[in-house]
Scaffold this motif. Sequence first.
Motif, short mmCIF file in Angstrom:
data_model
loop_
_atom_site.label_atom_id
_atom_site.label_comp_id
_atom_site.label_asym_id
_atom_site.label_seq_id
_atom_site.Cartn_x
_atom_site.Cartn_y
_atom_site.Cartn_z
N GLU A 66 0.83 -1.21 0.00
CA GLU A 66 0.00 0.00 0.00
C GLU A 66 0.86 1.25 0.00
N SER A 67 0.66 2.08 -1.01
CA SER A 67 1.49 3.27 -1.22
C SER A 67 1.48 4.21 -0.02
N LEU A 68 0.33 4.45 0.57
CA LEU A 68 0.28 5.37 1.71
C LEU A 68 1.00 4.81 2.93
N ASP A 69 0.93 3.51 3.13
CA ASP A 69 1.66 2.88 4.24
C ASP A 69 3.17 2.96 4.01
N ILE A 70 3.57 2.77 2.76
CA ILE A 70 5.00 2.85 2.42
C ILE A 70 5.50 4.27 2.63
N ILE A 71 4.75 5.26 2.16
CA ILE A 71 5.14 6.65 2.33
C ILE A 71 5.20 7.01 3.82
#
Length: 80
Positions: A66-71
């Motif tokens: 998940e992009s938001l979790d990675i960011i």
Amino acid sequence: MENLRLFVGTTCPFCKKVENYIEKNNISGVELVNIDKDKEARNYLIENGGKKQVPCLFIGEEALYESLDIISYLKDKFNK
């Protein structure tokens, strides 16, 4: 420092979101791995992450999706 590898796809907009964040914040130490260009990397992602979903950040051997979790992880790790 932990080994960080970001698995991405060529046309994935969520991957681009994470890649842009890394670039804008001058984050180094994250290896980019394109599963569309590297069959072995795609197989690694499926075998070790459990699915062929990108983006996926491997923190050592632990998969984070998940992009938001990675960011969020990258913000915590690099913007202190």
